[in-house]
Structure formats: C-alpha cells, structure tokens
Write an enzyme that holds these catalytic residues in place. Structure first.
Site, mmCIF file in Angstrom:
data_model
loop_
_atom_site.group_PDB
_atom_site.id
_atom_site.type_symbol
_atom_site.label_atom_id
_atom_site.label_comp_id
_atom_site.label_asym_id
_atom_site.label_seq_id
_atom_site.Cartn_x
_atom_site.Cartn_y
_atom_site.Cartn_z
ATOM 1 N N CYS A 1 53.314 85.329 40.548
ATOM 2 C CA CYS A 1 53.357 86.785 40.504
ATOM 3 C C CYS A 1 52.935 87.235 39.119
ATOM 4 C CB CYS A 1 54.782 87.250 40.793
ATOM 5 S SG CYS A 1 55.001 89.029 40.706
ATOM 6 N N LEU A 2 52.092 88.262 39.052
ATOM 7 C CA LEU A 2 51.641 88.762 37.751
ATOM 8 C C LEU A 2 52.801 89.295 36.915
ATOM 9 C CD1 LEU A 2 48.356 90.587 38.833
ATOM 10 C CD2 LEU A 2 48.554 88.374 37.674
ATOM 11 N N HIS B 1 54.304 89.064 50.110
ATOM 12 C CA HIS B 1 54.709 89.110 48.704
ATOM 13 C C HIS B 1 54.629 90.538 48.157
ATOM 14 C CE1 HIS B 1 54.669 87.398 44.453
ATOM 15 N NE2 HIS B 1 54.234 88.630 44.269
ATOM 16 N N GLU B 2 53.509 91.198 48.417
ATOM 17 C CA GLU B 2 53.326 92.545 47.857
ATOM 18 C C GLU B 2 54.260 93.561 48.524
ATOM 19 O OE1 GLU B 2 51.863 92.678 45.155
ATOM 20 O OE2 GLU B 2 50.814 90.768 45.292
ATOM 21 N N HIS C 1 57.622 93.668 47.026
ATOM 22 C CA HIS C 1 57.720 94.438 45.783
ATOM 23 C C HIS C 1 58.143 95.889 46.044
ATOM 24 C CE1 HIS C 1 56.360 91.929 42.455
ATOM 25 N NE2 HIS C 1 55.314 91.502 43.131
ATOM 26 N N GLY D 1 46.807 90.272 44.324
ATOM 27 C CA GLY D 1 47.501 91.443 44.831
ATOM 28 C C GLY D 1 48.295 92.102 43.728
ATOM 29 N N GLN E 1 54.714 97.327 39.989
ATOM 30 C CA GLN E 1 54.297 96.414 38.915
ATOM 31 C C GLN E 1 53.586 97.137 37.776
ATOM 32 O OE1 GLN E 1 52.491 93.390 41.830
ATOM 33 N NE2 GLN E 1 53.223 92.118 40.149
HETATM 34 ZN ZN ZN Z 1 54.193 89.872 42.646
#
Ligand code: ZN
Length: 161
Positions: free
Chosen positions: A89-90, A131-132, A135, A46, A51
């Site tokens: 998380c990226l 999670h997304e 953000h 995701g 991000q």
């Molecule tokens: Zn993330």
C-alpha cells in the site's frame, strides 16, 4: 493537475469512513485528475481519496499502466473464489504482506462524468478493487495480513496498491 501528498499509516484520516459523492464539481474533477497523477507518479496500481486526505468515496485503479478506472461511490456486487498473495500500500511504504482476497470481483461505480458502470476483475484487478474499497471504510490491509509484515527491500518485484 498536481501531485498530492500521500498520507501514511498512523495518520487518523486513513481510519475514517468516507462520504458519498453527490455530484461532480470542478473541485472533485481536479481531485480525480490529481489522484491519477499521484498514483502514476508513485508507481501504484490504485489510490483512494483518503490516502490524499480527502474523505470522499473515490478510488482510482490501473493495474496495467494504460487502463485507468475512476470509481466513484463504488460498491461490490459479487465476489467469488480466493487468492492468497503479496499486497502493499502506498500509505504503508516499504512494506508488504500476504493477504487472502476473492479471486473474482464485480463492482458498480460512477465514472468521472457520474455515469454508472460495472467492472469485473480477477486476480490483481480483483485484489486492487477490494484493497481500495477497504480504504473508503477506513480499513488498511495491514489488519488482514497473514503472518508478519515484511520489508520490501527483500522482495524486488512487488507492486504497491
Ligand atoms: Zn492502500
């Protein structure tokens, strides 16, 4: 399409609240395509627009690698149950931690054509949606981790979101 630079923890853009998308434009369509490409390239499940430095309520998710969801202006309609597991998380490279999330989530969003739809998910998909969406309100999973944030070099099979 292009791969965009993924912002990392400490970058103020990750702590800001994102704005709703009012209409689809060629620019936003390009952003969505780039977000998908960037997510796949980084082997994530995701990615949220902040991000890549864009404060718009747009998320892409694909927990299987062949079933992408574009979620514009997403909101959670229902959630239930509980799951406790590893999350990454990226934007927090090389780390993971234990987070408790609902085990079932139902959400409403618009797709890349601004058509409304609903999505239901359990387990990893439910986790990824939560999670997304976090953000989009400037929240990172690291604030929800139970216990220490761990180095991923110790954990081979984790997936990043
Ligand atoms: Zn993330």
């Amino acid at each position: 399409m292009a791969i965009r630079n993924i912002r990392e923890i400490g970058d103020a853009v990750l702590n800001k609240k994102c704005k709703e998308v009012k209409e689809m434009t060629p620019r936003i369509r390009e952003l969505v395509d780039d977000m998908l490409e960037t997510m796949y390239e980084a082997c994530g499940v995701g990615l949220a627009a902040p991000q890549v430095g864009i404060l718009k309520r747009i998320v892409v998710i694909d927990v299987t690698g062949e079933d992408p969801y574009v979620m514009i202006n997403p909101r959670i309609l229902e959630m239930s149950g509980e799951q406790t597991g590893q999350e990454g998380c990226l934007s927090v490279p090389g780390k993971s931690g234990i987070v408790t999330r609902p085990n079932y989530v139902k959400a409403a969003a618009y797709n890349e054509n601004m058509e409304p739809y609903e999505i239901e998910g359990t387990e990893l998909l439910a986790r990824a949606i939560c999670h997304e969406l976090d953000h989009l309100d400037g929240n990172l999973y690291v604030d929800k981790v139970e216990g220490p944030l761990m180095d991923m070099t110790d954990l081979e099979d984790e997936e990043e979101e």
